[in-house]
Motif scaffolding. Structure first.
Motif, short mmCIF file in Angstrom:
data_model
loop_
_atom_site.label_atom_id
_atom_site.label_comp_id
_atom_site.label_asym_id
_atom_site.label_seq_id
_atom_site.Cartn_x
_atom_site.Cartn_y
_atom_site.Cartn_z
N VAL A 30 -7.29 4.77 -16.97
CA VAL A 30 -6.18 5.28 -17.77
C VAL A 30 -6.25 6.80 -17.71
O VAL A 30 -7.22 7.41 -18.18
N ILE A 31 -5.24 7.42 -17.13
CA ILE A 31 -5.29 8.86 -16.89
C ILE A 31 -4.48 9.66 -17.90
O ILE A 31 -4.56 10.89 -17.91
N SER A 32 -3.71 8.99 -18.74
CA SER A 32 -2.92 9.71 -19.76
C SER A 32 -2.61 8.79 -20.92
O SER A 32 -2.32 7.61 -20.74
N GLY A 33 -2.67 9.37 -22.12
CA GLY A 33 -2.30 8.63 -23.32
C GLY A 33 -0.86 8.84 -23.74
O GLY A 33 -0.40 8.21 -24.70
N GLY A 34 -0.13 9.73 -23.06
CA GLY A 34 1.27 9.96 -23.38
C GLY A 34 1.47 10.86 -24.59
O GLY A 34 0.61 10.94 -25.48
N THR A 35 2.62 11.54 -24.66
CA THR A 35 2.87 12.48 -25.76
C THR A 35 4.30 12.47 -26.30
O THR A 35 4.64 13.31 -27.13
N SER A 36 5.14 11.56 -25.87
CA SER A 36 6.55 11.64 -26.25
C SER A 36 6.76 11.55 -27.76
O SER A 36 6.16 10.71 -28.43
N PRO A 37 7.64 12.39 -28.31
CA PRO A 37 8.01 12.25 -29.73
C PRO A 37 9.04 11.14 -29.95
O PRO A 37 9.36 10.82 -31.10
N TYR A 38 9.56 10.56 -28.87
CA TYR A 38 10.57 9.49 -28.99
C TYR A 38 9.92 8.15 -28.64
O TYR A 38 10.15 7.57 -27.58
N GLY A 39 9.09 7.69 -29.56
CA GLY A 39 8.40 6.42 -29.39
C GLY A 39 7.83 5.98 -30.72
O GLY A 39 7.99 6.67 -31.74
N PRO A 40 7.15 4.83 -30.76
CA PRO A 40 6.66 4.26 -32.01
C PRO A 40 5.40 4.95 -32.54
O PRO A 40 4.32 4.37 -32.59
N ILE A 41 5.55 6.21 -32.95
CA ILE A 41 4.47 6.96 -33.57
C ILE A 41 4.77 7.11 -35.06
O ILE A 41 5.82 6.71 -35.54
N LYS A 42 3.85 7.72 -35.79
CA LYS A 42 4.00 7.82 -37.25
C LYS A 42 5.24 8.59 -37.65
O LYS A 42 5.94 8.22 -38.60
N GLU A 43 5.53 9.67 -36.96
CA GLU A 43 6.69 10.49 -37.30
C GLU A 43 7.49 10.83 -36.04
O GLU A 43 7.47 11.95 -35.55
N PRO A 44 8.24 9.87 -35.51
CA PRO A 44 9.06 10.14 -34.34
C PRO A 44 10.22 11.06 -34.69
O PRO A 44 10.59 11.18 -35.86
N LYS A 45 10.80 11.67 -33.67
CA LYS A 45 11.91 12.58 -33.91
C LYS A 45 13.17 11.86 -34.33
O LYS A 45 14.09 12.47 -34.88
N ASP A 46 13.23 10.56 -34.09
CA ASP A 46 14.35 9.76 -34.58
C ASP A 46 13.78 8.46 -35.12
O ASP A 46 12.96 7.81 -34.47
N LYS A 47 14.22 8.06 -36.29
CA LYS A 47 13.63 6.90 -36.97
C LYS A 47 13.82 5.61 -36.18
O LYS A 47 13.06 4.65 -36.38
N TYR A 48 14.81 5.56 -35.29
CA TYR A 48 15.02 4.36 -34.48
C TYR A 48 13.74 3.99 -33.73
O TYR A 48 13.44 2.80 -33.53
N TYR A 49 12.99 5.00 -33.30
CA TYR A 49 11.84 4.76 -32.44
C TYR A 49 10.58 4.32 -33.19
O TYR A 49 9.56 4.01 -32.57
N SER A 50 10.65 4.23 -34.51
CA SER A 50 9.48 3.82 -35.29
C SER A 50 9.02 2.42 -34.94
O SER A 50 7.81 2.13 -34.98
N ASN A 51 9.95 1.54 -34.61
CA ASN A 51 9.61 0.12 -34.47
C ASN A 51 9.91 -0.47 -33.10
O ASN A 51 9.93 -1.69 -32.95
N ILE A 52 10.16 0.36 -32.10
CA ILE A 52 10.43 -0.20 -30.77
C ILE A 52 9.13 -0.69 -30.14
O ILE A 52 8.03 -0.30 -30.53
N HIS A 53 9.27 -1.57 -29.17
CA HIS A 53 8.12 -2.05 -28.39
C HIS A 53 8.20 -1.43 -27.00
O HIS A 53 9.13 -1.73 -26.25
N LEU A 54 7.26 -0.57 -26.69
CA LEU A 54 7.20 -0.04 -25.33
C LEU A 54 6.80 -1.16 -24.37
O LEU A 54 6.19 -2.15 -24.77
N LYS A 55 7.15 -0.97 -23.11
CA LYS A 55 6.87 -1.98 -22.09
C LYS A 55 5.90 -1.43 -21.04
O LYS A 55 5.88 -0.23 -20.75
#
Length: 312
Positions: free
Chosen positions: A141-166
């Protein structure tokens, strides 16, 4: 007519029994651009002069290379999506000019090369950048990722709080798309998984969720079973020049994809190279559409014949 028939018969082993059994060939509206033993490229004319390009990759006969720039900064504890938020690393990878990458890839593998695309979403427009989501390369695993548009504690848009990445996972026999678990890291945490990328299901792409599903350049990926035995041996990549994500996904559905469909980096970064047709779509600078400037990108996928022979 004989040429067309001969080409179709040649492609039958690639496409497999799924398509052969269909009453109507789902590729009848596509123009074949190149075919080799294990891969094929097609072009489809869309409305208003738009175009779509479909790659069919047989995982048993083709090899996928992840091509990535050197690390400039390790990004310790900056990863947001691998085994706990902020507990992994998210390196800055050097961005490489697409033409230089393609030239080096062709020098290494010569006639074995079939195609190349850009792949992972990235975060910075500097000389090096972090990647948006986790990547596993040759067992690491070479990267843990950093996007603010994903299911993190405080995403930039609330829509992304509960998505499932693939996660798209592949080996020398098959490819599959599955849910990604950012707490455990599954399936990237499994020893049997050597190469995988994490990304959006197409319907969760910010362009669809936040930008009114605008038409743009996109690259979508699905998998397809060709022989009726468990396991999807075919990887299908759809690259569109000017379509919505829904329209692009529908094109994959119409050629047989039933499971999840994912997106990789698109828009002005979209890159599609084919060994016979050259640079089909090249990256462009977003604010100069009439005078494009070529972009450097941090992560590519290269597709070549499954052989150990490398040009020295």
């Amino acid at each position: 007519m004989n040429v067309v028939i001969h080409l179709f018969l040649f492609l039958l082993p690639i496409l497999g029994s799924f398509w052969i059994a269909q009453t109507c060939n789902p590729l009848s509206s596509y123009q074949p651009l190149q075919s080799i033993d294990g891969a094929a490229l097609y072009k489809k004319e869309l409305t208003n002069g738009n175009e779509a390009y479909l790659q069919v990759i047989n995982m048993g006969k083709m090899h996928i290379d992840q091509i990535i720039g050197e690390v400039d900064n390790i990004g310790l504890n900056e990863g947001k999506y691998y085994q706990g938020e902020g507990k992994y690393y998210s390196p800055f990878f050097q961005r490489k000019l697409f033409s230089e990458v393609a030239n080096e890839y062709n020098e290494l593998y010569a006639n074995n090369v079939f195609s190349m695309i850009n792949c992972s979403f990235f975060e910075q427009y500097e000389s090096s950048t972090q990647l948006s989501f986790p990547i596993k390369l040759n067992g690491v695993v070479i990267s843990g990722g950093t996007s603010p548009y994903g299911p993190i504690k405080e995403p930039k848009d609330k829509y992304y709080s509960n998505i499932h990445l693939k996660a798209l996972v592949w080996d020398h026999k098959q490819a599959y798309i599955t849910d990604y678990n950012q707490v455990s890291g599954a399936p990237l945490n499994q020893n049997a998984v050597k190469n995988a990328i994490v990304t959006y299901r197409y319907s969760d792409h910010p362009a669809k969720v936040l930008a009114q599903n605008q038409a743009n350049k996109y690259q979508l990926i699905g998998t397809l079973d060709k022989d009726g035995v468990k396991g999807d041996e075919l990887l299908l990549i759809m690259t569109v020049k000017q379509a919505t994500l829904d329209e692009a996904a529908d094109l994959l559905r119409k050629v047989g994809v039933k499971g999840d469909i994912i997106t990789v980096d698109g828009g002005t970064s979209t890159y599609l190279f084919n060994s016979q047709n050259g640079n089909i779509i090249v990256p462009q600078l977003a604010n100069l559409p009439d005078n494009p400037a070529f972009r450097n990108l941090p992560h590519y996928l290269g597709f070549r014949k499954n052989t150990k022979n490398q040009v020295k």
